[in-house]
Write a protein that holds these residues in place. Structure first.
Motif, PDB file in Angstrom:
ATOM      1  N   ALA A  26      27.147  26.228  60.517  1.00  0.00           N
ATOM      2  CA  ALA A  26      27.734  25.761  59.263  1.00  0.00           C
ATOM      3  C   ALA A  26      29.023  24.976  59.480  1.00  0.00           C
ATOM      4  O   ALA A  26      29.445  24.215  58.607  1.00  0.00           O
ATOM      5  CB  ALA A  26      28.006  26.945  58.336  1.00  0.00           C
ATOM      6  N   LEU A  27      29.649  25.154  60.652  1.00  0.00           N
ATOM      7  CA  LEU A  27      30.928  24.497  60.906  1.00  0.00           C
ATOM      8  C   LEU A  27      30.806  23.294  61.839  1.00  0.00           C
ATOM      9  O   LEU A  27      31.804  22.595  62.068  1.00  0.00           O
ATOM     10  CB  LEU A  27      31.917  25.501  61.523  1.00  0.00           C
ATOM     11  CG  LEU A  27      32.211  26.782  60.746  1.00  0.00           C
ATOM     12  CD1 LEU A  27      33.324  27.554  61.441  1.00  0.00           C
ATOM     13  CD2 LEU A  27      32.599  26.474  59.306  1.00  0.00           C
ATOM     14  N   ARG A  28      29.645  23.065  62.400  1.00  0.00           N
ATOM     15  CA  ARG A  28      29.512  22.038  63.435  1.00  0.00           C
ATOM     16  C   ARG A  28      29.923  20.659  62.958  1.00  0.00           C
ATOM     17  O   ARG A  28      30.700  19.963  63.618  1.00  0.00           O
ATOM     18  CB  ARG A  28      28.069  22.006  63.961  1.00  0.00           C
ATOM     19  CG  ARG A  28      27.737  23.174  64.867  1.00  0.00           C
ATOM     20  CD  ARG A  28      26.271  23.188  65.241  1.00  0.00           C
ATOM     21  NE  ARG A  28      25.936  24.435  65.938  1.00  0.00           N
ATOM     22  CZ  ARG A  28      24.703  24.857  66.143  1.00  0.00           C
ATOM     23  NH1 ARG A  28      23.680  24.134  65.709  1.00  0.00           N
ATOM     24  NH2 ARG A  28      24.487  25.983  66.787  1.00  0.00           N
ATOM     25  N   ALA A  29      29.403  20.239  61.826  1.00  0.00           N
ATOM     26  CA  ALA A  29      29.712  18.891  61.345  1.00  0.00           C
ATOM     27  C   ALA A  29      31.190  18.755  61.007  1.00  0.00           C
ATOM     28  O   ALA A  29      31.831  17.755  61.351  1.00  0.00           O
ATOM     29  CB  ALA A  29      28.854  18.562  60.118  1.00  0.00           C
ATOM     30  N   TRP A  30      31.741  19.767  60.353  1.00  0.00           N
ATOM     31  CA  TRP A  30      33.144  19.708  59.950  1.00  0.00           C
ATOM     32  C   TRP A  30      34.068  19.707  61.153  1.00  0.00           C
ATOM     33  O   TRP A  30      34.992  18.893  61.249  1.00  0.00           O
ATOM     34  CB  TRP A  30      33.474  20.895  59.039  1.00  0.00           C
ATOM     35  CG  TRP A  30      32.832  20.805  57.694  1.00  0.00           C
ATOM     36  CD1 TRP A  30      31.619  21.302  57.329  1.00  0.00           C
ATOM     37  CD2 TRP A  30      33.354  20.133  56.545  1.00  0.00           C
ATOM     38  NE1 TRP A  30      31.357  21.003  56.018  1.00  0.00           N
ATOM     39  CE2 TRP A  30      32.403  20.287  55.512  1.00  0.00           C
ATOM     40  CE3 TRP A  30      34.530  19.444  56.285  1.00  0.00           C
ATOM     41  CZ2 TRP A  30      32.602  19.758  54.231  1.00  0.00           C
ATOM     42  CZ3 TRP A  30      34.731  18.919  55.015  1.00  0.00           C
ATOM     43  CH2 TRP A  30      33.778  19.070  54.008  1.00  0.00           C
ATOM     44  N   LEU A  31      33.830  20.629  62.094  1.00  0.00           N
ATOM     45  CA  LEU A  31      34.693  20.689  63.268  1.00  0.00           C
ATOM     46  C   LEU A  31      34.456  19.511  64.204  1.00  0.00           C
ATOM     47  O   LEU A  31      35.364  19.114  64.937  1.00  0.00           O
ATOM     48  CB  LEU A  31      34.482  22.011  64.007  1.00  0.00           C
ATOM     49  CG  LEU A  31      34.977  23.255  63.272  1.00  0.00           C
ATOM     50  CD1 LEU A  31      34.771  24.502  64.117  1.00  0.00           C
ATOM     51  CD2 LEU A  31      36.452  23.113  62.895  1.00  0.00           C
ATOM     52  N   GLY A  32      33.264  18.954  64.171  1.00  0.00           N
ATOM     53  CA  GLY A  32      33.019  17.737  64.937  1.00  0.00           C
ATOM     54  C   GLY A  32      33.871  16.583  64.425  1.00  0.00           C
ATOM     55  O   GLY A  32      34.444  15.814  65.210  1.00  0.00           O
ATOM     56  N   THR A  33      33.958  16.476  63.105  1.00  0.00           N
ATOM     57  CA  THR A  33      34.811  15.451  62.509  1.00  0.00           C
ATOM     58  C   THR A  33      36.274  15.677  62.848  1.00  0.00           C
ATOM     59  O   THR A  33      37.011  14.742  63.188  1.00  0.00           O
ATOM     60  CB  THR A  33      34.628  15.430  60.978  1.00  0.00           C
ATOM     61  OG1 THR A  33      33.253  15.190  60.669  1.00  0.00           O
ATOM     62  CG2 THR A  33      35.488  14.349  60.340  1.00  0.00           C
TER      63      THR A  33
END
Length: 223
Positions: A26-33
């Protein structure tokens, strides 16, 4: 250490937890950004302050005081070799006791890479403080404690199964508190300029999500 991690890994599988990721989906896209933006800020600051030996315009905005020196020294110790080693050892032991070998790997790899990258960047940027021998950008102490807090927050998020909002809030709050505390200590002690601290903070934000993703990917291939 390898045998211990292998044993714990088998324990994870036998307990039905082979897929527990250290970077929650659930956090991959956000933390990737966040990682991309942090890397850009680290690079931009490095270019702006390359070869300098004086505080920049942004540094002048931050008030610097000498009060609280004892507290600053206590926080600073957490980024020194002995203090950092104790924190990592305690965290790794906790992960192994909790039968989560993947998290133990992230503790070591994440904090090690964050500090290692600051050591690589310092001679490349060439910014100094208190003389040409004291390379200052980015702050390794700030990168370490921020990275350690980020890893801890990711572990808690995964262990408790927090959702996107709660998990992201916890991760970013941990990074802000740890980075802010160490950054304050470094500026108070005169070891770094405020922008050095910002560079170290962003280094950790750039490194940890990528390292966590790599650990998960490697673990899946290994299993």
């Amino acid at each position: 250490m390898v045998e211990e991690l292998t044993r714990v890994s088998r324990g994870e599988r036998s307990a039905g937890r082979p897929g527990r990721a250290v970077l929650p989906p659930a956090l991959r896209a956000w933390l990737g950004t966040v990682a991309v933006l942090a890397a850009l800020v680290t690079g931009a600051l490095g270019v702006v302050y390359a070869g300098g030996g004086e505080p920049g315009g942004v540094d002048a905005w931050v008030p610097v005081g000498s009060s609280g020196r004892d507290a600053a020294l206590a926080v600073d110790f957490l980024g020194e070799p002995v203090g950092a080693a104790v924190l990592v050892l305690v965290a790794v032991t906790g992960c192994l006791l909790g039968r989560w070998a993947r998290a133990a790997v992230l503790v070591v790899a994440g904090t090690g890479l964050a500090v290692g990258i600051t050591k690589l960047l310092k001679p490349l940027v060439g910014r100094t403080i208190h003389g040409d021998a004291n390379l200052s950008y980015p702050s390794g102490h700030t990168a370490f404690l921020t990275a350690f807090a980020l890893v801890g927050a990711l572990v808690v998020t995964g262990r408790l199964g927090l959702g996107r909002t709660a998990g992201l809030s916890l991760v970013l709050a941990a990074a802000l508190v740890a980075g802010g505390a160490m950054g304050w200590a470094q500026v108070t002690l005169g070891a770094h300029y405020p922008t050095d601290v910002l560079g170290g903070w962003c280094t950790a934000l750039a490194v940890i999500p990528v390292t966590a993703w790599a650990v998960d990917a490697g673990w899946r291939r290994r299993l």
